[in-house]
Design a protein around this motif. Structure first.
Motif, PDB file in Angstrom:
ATOM      1  N   ASN A  56       0.794  -1.238   0.000  1.00 44.82           N
ATOM      2  CA  ASN A  56       0.000   0.000   0.000  1.00 44.82           C
ATOM      3  C   ASN A  56       0.823   1.282   0.000  1.00 44.82           C
ATOM      4  O   ASN A  56       0.284   2.349   0.273  1.00 44.82           O
ATOM      5  CB  ASN A  56      -0.940   0.012   1.213  1.00 44.82           C
ATOM      6  CG  ASN A  56      -1.926  -1.126   1.157  1.00 44.82           C
ATOM      7  OD1 ASN A  56      -2.687  -1.236   0.207  1.00 44.82           O
ATOM      8  ND2 ASN A  56      -1.885  -1.988   2.155  1.00 44.82           N
ATOM      9  N   TYR A  57       2.102   1.209  -0.297  1.00 47.60           N
ATOM     10  CA  TYR A  57       2.956   2.397  -0.276  1.00 47.60           C
ATOM     11  C   TYR A  57       2.419   3.476  -1.216  1.00 47.60           C
ATOM     12  O   TYR A  57       2.026   3.186  -2.338  1.00 47.60           O
ATOM     13  CB  TYR A  57       4.390   2.013  -0.646  1.00 47.60           C
ATOM     14  CG  TYR A  57       5.355   3.165  -0.645  1.00 47.60           C
ATOM     15  CD1 TYR A  57       5.659   3.836   0.534  1.00 47.60           C
ATOM     16  CD2 TYR A  57       5.956   3.599  -1.809  1.00 47.60           C
ATOM     17  CE1 TYR A  57       6.541   4.899   0.549  1.00 47.60           C
ATOM     18  CE2 TYR A  57       6.842   4.651  -1.813  1.00 47.60           C
ATOM     19  CZ  TYR A  57       7.129   5.309  -0.629  1.00 47.60           C
ATOM     20  OH  TYR A  57       8.008   6.365  -0.623  1.00 47.60           O
ATOM     21  N   LEU A  58       2.391   4.710  -0.738  1.00 49.93           N
ATOM     22  CA  LEU A  58       1.899   5.887  -1.473  1.00 49.93           C
ATOM     23  C   LEU A  58       0.429   5.743  -1.884  1.00 49.93           C
ATOM     24  O   LEU A  58      -0.017   6.361  -2.849  1.00 49.93           O
ATOM     25  CB  LEU A  58       2.761   6.193  -2.705  1.00 49.93           C
ATOM     26  CG  LEU A  58       4.204   6.571  -2.438  1.00 49.93           C
ATOM     27  CD1 LEU A  58       4.962   6.758  -3.753  1.00 49.93           C
ATOM     28  CD2 LEU A  58       4.278   7.856  -1.609  1.00 49.93           C
ATOM     29  N   GLY A  59      -0.325   4.896  -1.162  1.00 50.14           N
ATOM     30  CA  GLY A  59      -1.734   4.729  -1.466  1.00 50.14           C
ATOM     31  C   GLY A  59      -2.016   3.902  -2.704  1.00 50.14           C
ATOM     32  O   GLY A  59      -3.142   3.884  -3.199  1.00 50.14           O
ATOM     33  N   ILE A  60      -1.014   3.207  -3.205  1.00 51.32           N
ATOM     34  CA  ILE A  60      -1.171   2.351  -4.385  1.00 51.32           C
ATOM     35  C   ILE A  60      -1.311   0.912  -3.896  1.00 51.32           C
ATOM     36  O   ILE A  60      -0.421   0.401  -3.208  1.00 51.32           O
ATOM     37  CB  ILE A  60       0.032   2.480  -5.338  1.00 51.32           C
ATOM     38  CG1 ILE A  60       0.180   3.925  -5.818  1.00 51.32           C
ATOM     39  CG2 ILE A  60      -0.105   1.517  -6.514  1.00 51.32           C
ATOM     40  CD1 ILE A  60       1.488   4.216  -6.526  1.00 51.32           C
ATOM     41  N   ALA A  66       3.269  -8.261  -7.822  1.00 48.15           N
ATOM     42  CA  ALA A  66       3.986  -7.022  -8.149  1.00 48.15           C
ATOM     43  C   ALA A  66       5.417  -7.306  -8.609  1.00 48.15           C
ATOM     44  O   ALA A  66       6.058  -8.254  -8.159  1.00 48.15           O
ATOM     45  CB  ALA A  66       3.979  -6.089  -6.947  1.00 48.15           C
ATOM     46  N   LEU A  67       5.894  -6.461  -9.500  1.00 43.46           N
ATOM     47  CA  LEU A  67       7.235  -6.561 -10.089  1.00 43.46           C
ATOM     48  C   LEU A  67       8.071  -5.353  -9.691  1.00 43.46           C
ATOM     49  O   LEU A  67       7.537  -4.256  -9.514  1.00 43.46           O
ATOM     50  CB  LEU A  67       7.152  -6.553 -11.616  1.00 43.46           C
ATOM     51  CG  LEU A  67       6.187  -7.484 -12.311  1.00 43.46           C
ATOM     52  CD1 LEU A  67       6.122  -7.130 -13.798  1.00 43.46           C
ATOM     53  CD2 LEU A  67       6.624  -8.913 -12.116  1.00 43.46           C
ATOM     54  N   ILE A  68       9.375  -5.539  -9.621  1.00 41.21           N
ATOM     55  CA  ILE A  68      10.309  -4.426  -9.495  1.00 41.21           C
ATOM     56  C   ILE A  68      11.204  -4.465 -10.728  1.00 41.21           C
ATOM     57  O   ILE A  68      11.850  -5.479 -11.007  1.00 41.21           O
ATOM     58  CB  ILE A  68      11.169  -4.517  -8.220  1.00 41.21           C
ATOM     59  CG1 ILE A  68      10.288  -4.431  -6.981  1.00 41.21           C
ATOM     60  CG2 ILE A  68      12.226  -3.409  -8.217  1.00 41.21           C
ATOM     61  CD1 ILE A  68      11.036  -4.639  -5.676  1.00 41.21           C
ATOM     62  N   ARG A  96       0.121  -6.277 -22.945  1.00 44.45           N
ATOM     63  CA  ARG A  96       0.717  -7.499 -23.486  1.00 44.45           C
ATOM     64  C   ARG A  96       0.623  -8.688 -22.531  1.00 44.45           C
ATOM     65  O   ARG A  96       0.394  -9.823 -22.964  1.00 44.45           O
ATOM     66  CB  ARG A  96       2.185  -7.253 -23.841  1.00 44.45           C
ATOM     67  CG  ARG A  96       2.858  -8.500 -24.377  1.00 44.45           C
ATOM     68  CD  ARG A  96       4.114  -8.228 -25.089  1.00 44.45           C
ATOM     69  NE  ARG A  96       4.762  -9.466 -25.464  1.00 44.45           N
ATOM     70  CZ  ARG A  96       5.870  -9.532 -26.146  1.00 44.45           C
ATOM     71  NH1 ARG A  96       6.459  -8.440 -26.550  1.00 44.45           N
ATOM     72  NH2 ARG A  96       6.411 -10.691 -26.432  1.00 44.45           N
ATOM     73  N   LEU A  97       0.801  -8.429 -21.216  1.00 43.13           N
ATOM     74  CA  LEU A  97       0.892  -9.535 -20.265  1.00 43.13           C
ATOM     75  C   LEU A  97      -0.201  -9.527 -19.195  1.00 43.13           C
ATOM     76  O   LEU A  97      -0.232 -10.417 -18.351  1.00 43.13           O
ATOM     77  CB  LEU A  97       2.262  -9.503 -19.569  1.00 43.13           C
ATOM     78  CG  LEU A  97       3.476  -9.642 -20.491  1.00 43.13           C
ATOM     79  CD1 LEU A  97       4.762  -9.393 -19.709  1.00 43.13           C
ATOM     80  CD2 LEU A  97       3.497 -10.998 -21.157  1.00 43.13           C
ATOM     81  N   GLY A  98      -1.051  -8.505 -19.215  1.00 42.05           N
ATOM     82  CA  GLY A  98      -2.101  -8.431 -18.213  1.00 42.05           C
ATOM     83  C   GLY A  98      -1.623  -8.002 -16.838  1.00 42.05           C
ATOM     84  O   GLY A  98      -2.329  -8.199 -15.847  1.00 42.05           O
ATOM     85  N   VAL A  99      -0.450  -7.422 -16.757  1.00 41.80           N
ATOM     86  CA  VAL A  99       0.087  -6.956 -15.476  1.00 41.80           C
ATOM     87  C   VAL A  99      -0.646  -5.673 -15.077  1.00 41.80           C
ATOM     88  O   VAL A  99      -0.778  -4.756 -15.893  1.00 41.80           O
ATOM     89  CB  VAL A  99       1.610  -6.688 -15.573  1.00 41.80           C
ATOM     90  CG1 VAL A  99       2.144  -6.084 -14.288  1.00 41.80           C
ATOM     91  CG2 VAL A  99       2.362  -7.966 -15.931  1.00 41.80           C
ATOM     92  N   ARG A 100      -1.127  -5.640 -13.861  1.00 40.92           N
ATOM     93  CA  ARG A 100      -1.777  -4.427 -13.362  1.00 40.92           C
ATOM     94  C   ARG A 100      -0.746  -3.298 -13.318  1.00 40.92           C
ATOM     95  O   ARG A 100       0.386  -3.508 -12.869  1.00 40.92           O
ATOM     96  CB  ARG A 100      -2.323  -4.664 -11.940  1.00 40.92           C
ATOM     97  CG  ARG A 100      -3.421  -5.687 -11.861  1.00 40.92           C
ATOM     98  CD  ARG A 100      -3.817  -5.994 -10.409  1.00 40.92           C
ATOM     99  NE  ARG A 100      -4.354  -4.820  -9.733  1.00 40.92           N
ATOM    100  CZ  ARG A 100      -3.783  -4.222  -8.676  1.00 40.92           C
ATOM    101  NH1 ARG A 100      -2.655  -4.672  -8.152  1.00 40.92           N
ATOM    102  NH2 ARG A 100      -4.357  -3.171  -8.136  1.00 40.92           N
ATOM    103  N   ARG A 101      -1.116  -2.122 -13.762  1.00 45.51           N
ATOM    104  CA  ARG A 101      -0.202  -0.974 -13.730  1.00 45.51           C
ATOM    105  C   ARG A 101       0.278  -0.706 -12.307  1.00 45.51           C
ATOM    106  O   ARG A 101       1.414  -0.297 -12.091  1.00 45.51           O
ATOM    107  CB  ARG A 101      -0.887   0.255 -14.321  1.00 45.51           C
ATOM    108  CG  ARG A 101      -1.100   0.158 -15.827  1.00 45.51           C
ATOM    109  CD  ARG A 101      -1.944   1.336 -16.345  1.00 45.51           C
ATOM    110  NE  ARG A 101      -2.172   1.244 -17.765  1.00 45.51           N
ATOM    111  CZ  ARG A 101      -3.172   0.561 -18.328  1.00 45.51           C
ATOM    112  NH1 ARG A 101      -4.044  -0.083 -17.575  1.00 45.51           N
ATOM    113  NH2 ARG A 101      -3.305   0.537 -19.637  1.00 45.51           N
ATOM    114  N   GLU A 102      -0.603  -0.942 -11.332  1.00 45.94           N
ATOM    115  CA  GLU A 102      -0.261  -0.720  -9.930  1.00 45.94           C
ATOM    116  C   GLU A 102       0.804  -1.701  -9.429  1.00 45.94           C
ATOM    117  O   GLU A 102       1.438  -1.469  -8.401  1.00 45.94           O
ATOM    118  CB  GLU A 102      -1.513  -0.871  -9.040  1.00 45.94           C
ATOM    119  CG  GLU A 102      -2.598   0.129  -9.329  1.00 45.94           C
ATOM    120  CD  GLU A 102      -3.558  -0.312 -10.442  1.00 45.94           C
ATOM    121  OE1 GLU A 102      -4.571   0.387 -10.632  1.00 45.94           O
ATOM    122  OE2 GLU A 102      -3.315  -1.330 -11.120  1.00 45.94           O
ATOM    123  N   ASP A 103       1.003  -2.791 -10.148  1.00 45.28           N
ATOM    124  CA  ASP A 103       1.978  -3.810  -9.758  1.00 45.28           C
ATOM    125  C   ASP A 103       3.350  -3.610 -10.388  1.00 45.28           C
ATOM    126  O   ASP A 103       4.214  -4.480 -10.277  1.00 45.28           O
ATOM    127  CB  ASP A 103       1.450  -5.209 -10.116  1.00 45.28           C
ATOM    128  CG  ASP A 103       0.392  -5.691  -9.146  1.00 45.28           C
ATOM    129  OD1 ASP A 103       0.285  -5.130  -8.034  1.00 45.28           O
ATOM    130  OD2 ASP A 103      -0.337  -6.635  -9.503  1.00 45.28           O
TER     131      ASP A 103
END
Length: 132
Positions: A56-60, A66-68, A96-103
């Motif tokens: 939940n960092y920065l309200g996200i 999640a990826l780094i 392309r991969l269905g990754v959530r932007r938030e992740d």
């Protein structure tokens, strides 16, 4: 020579990893004007106990998927170029991969040009005055 380090939860397919690489490389080419073929990428999977991403960092709100993405490249890009780069990656991974932007967490590490090169290439060294 940009270097991508993609850190992700364990269990991702080869196609998923290559998809990340393709999206980041395309974003580098279009948003940052990286030369063709300048593609160096490392993909690392982690067990849940070895990858700590605040949900939940920065309200996200982030999921366990999640990826780094840490990208090291030469300094000198404008803020607008960097924003376009981040957006291109988040949008590309989503479509392309269905990754959530938030992740998607992106860490950009900028270095001086002389601090990275191929062992077979002539290093990019700054001009020096003869008295130095």
């Amino acid at each position: 020579m940009p270097l991508l380090r993609a850190e992700m939860p364990r269990g991702k397919s080869r196609e998923f990893k290559l998809g990340i690489g393709d999206v980041v490389y395309a974003a580098m080419r279009t948003a940052l004007n990286v030369p063709e073929g300048d593609r160096f990428q490392i993909f690392t999977e982690h067990a849940p106990e070895d990858l700590s991403i605040d949900p939940n960092y920065l309200g996200i709100t982030r999921s366990p998927e999640a990826l780094i993405l840490q990208i090291t490249l030469n300094e000198g890009r404008t803020t607008d170029q960097k924003r376009a780069f981040y957006k291109a990656i988040a949008d590309g991974l989503h479509s392309r991969l269905g990754v959530r932007r938030e992740d998607v967490t992106i860490n950009l590490v900028e270095v001086k040009k002389e601090n990275g090169h191929s062992a077979m290439a002539k290093p990019h060294m700054p001009e020096r005055h003869p008295s130095e």
